[in-house]
Design an enzyme around this catalytic site. Structure first.
Site: not given
Length: 318
Positions: A76, A249, A252
């Protein structure tokens, strides 16, 4: 290079690799002709392999070489963004420059359920060249809390485990020499998520505790299937300042977080007793022979082979 064949009687075609490197012969059957038992295979230097050809048959063999080993990153957003912020994918591409090709198959927002739906398309079993290594990451999105509407990426833990099992077993069947490394779900900074992503993703529904649960499930599955795995949830939290330095963030990875990932991957590549070895130092540099066209040495009497020199980097991965 292509070799065209027309067979009117059953025959056996033998391939012998006289090159100094591994090649990957592939076969292509003409329209309306019977398919061969394989569409491609790996052939080591000085090795031979034979294919039985039915009658009638018409087609061609494609001799591809030199072909580098393929390393596929599948997952992902941790994978999709692995070439950003001094990412771990970019670091691997630097280490394997002229030695292996890094293929990025990263899909932000995906969970294991969505990955399983397209697994055959991303990793077809009949591909003439199969990856030497696949690094897999799913779990962070699966671990988010379920939404009342039923929408969203949440996947219940038992289904997540079964999805990852199916992904692993599919990848294991690609080739006897396809190696796997699974990355477990990393931790998250919940406060940073609220500050950075609430306006985009609404009320945060991802917790560090849920990441731990899915991380441990992934690691246990890998132990059962004898797959190399990296405990990112633990590795990242070994840093005292992980909450402030490892994320962009809250989810990530920053450059510091990425360094931890690539360090853990290179540790496995160094310690794994795989044959053939996939350690970057064990792989030859493509067209790495000495040449009079290389830069001239300081004494002016010879040239310097720069095929494996690393310019502008002071990071040591081992």
């Amino acid at each position: 290079m292509y070799i065209l064949h027309t067979v009117t009687h059953a025959a056996r075609i033998t391939f012998t690799n006289n090159c100094a490197y591994t090649i990957w012969p592939g076969t292509l059957t003409s329209a309306q002709k019977p398919q061969l038992s394989t569409t491609g295979f790996e052939l080591a230097s000085k090795a031979s392999s034979a294919i039985d050809v039915p009658s009638p048959w018409e087609g061609r063999e494609k001799m591809v070489g030199p072909v580098r080993p393929q390393l596929v990153l599948f997952g992902s957003s941790i994978v999709q963004l692995s070439f950003s912020n001094e990412g771990w994918g970019a670091s691997l591409a630097t280490l394997y420059a002229r030695k292996a090709d890094i293929f990025l198959r990263g899909y932000s927002g995906w969970n294991s359920r969505r990955a399983l739906q397209v697994l055959d398309q991303i990793f077809p079993k009949d591909a003439p060249i199969q990856p030497s290594l696949v690094i897999v990451y799913f779990g962070g999105n699966d671990s988010v809390h379920p939404h009342p509407s039923g929408l969203g990426p949440h996947v219940p833990l038992p289904e997540y485990i079964e999805n990852m099992r199916k992904i692993a077993l599919h990848l294991k069947t690609l080739s006897e020499k396809t190696r796997l490394i699974f990355l477990s779900a990393p931790p998250v900074n919940e406060e940073q998520i609220r500050e950075a992503l609430s306006d985009k993703l609404g009320k945060p529904n991802r917790t560090n505790e849920s990441c731990r649960i899915y991380s441990e499930a992934c690691l246990e599955l890998c132990r059962d299937l004898d797959i190399k795995a990296i405990d990112l949830w633990t590795a990242i939290q070994k840093r005292d300042d992980w909450l402030t330095e490892c994320f962009t963030d809250g989810i990530h990875l920053s450059s510091e977080g990425n360094k931890i990932v690539v360090k853990e991957i290179t540790k496995i590549l160094t310690e794994a007793e795989w044959e053939p070895s996939l350690h970057w130092k064990s792989l030859p540099a493509e067209f790495g022979e000495d040449s009079p066209y290389d830069p001239v040495s300081p004494d002016g009497k010879a040239t310097v082979n720069v095929s494996e020199l690393c310019f502008g980097s002071n990071i040591q991965w081992e």
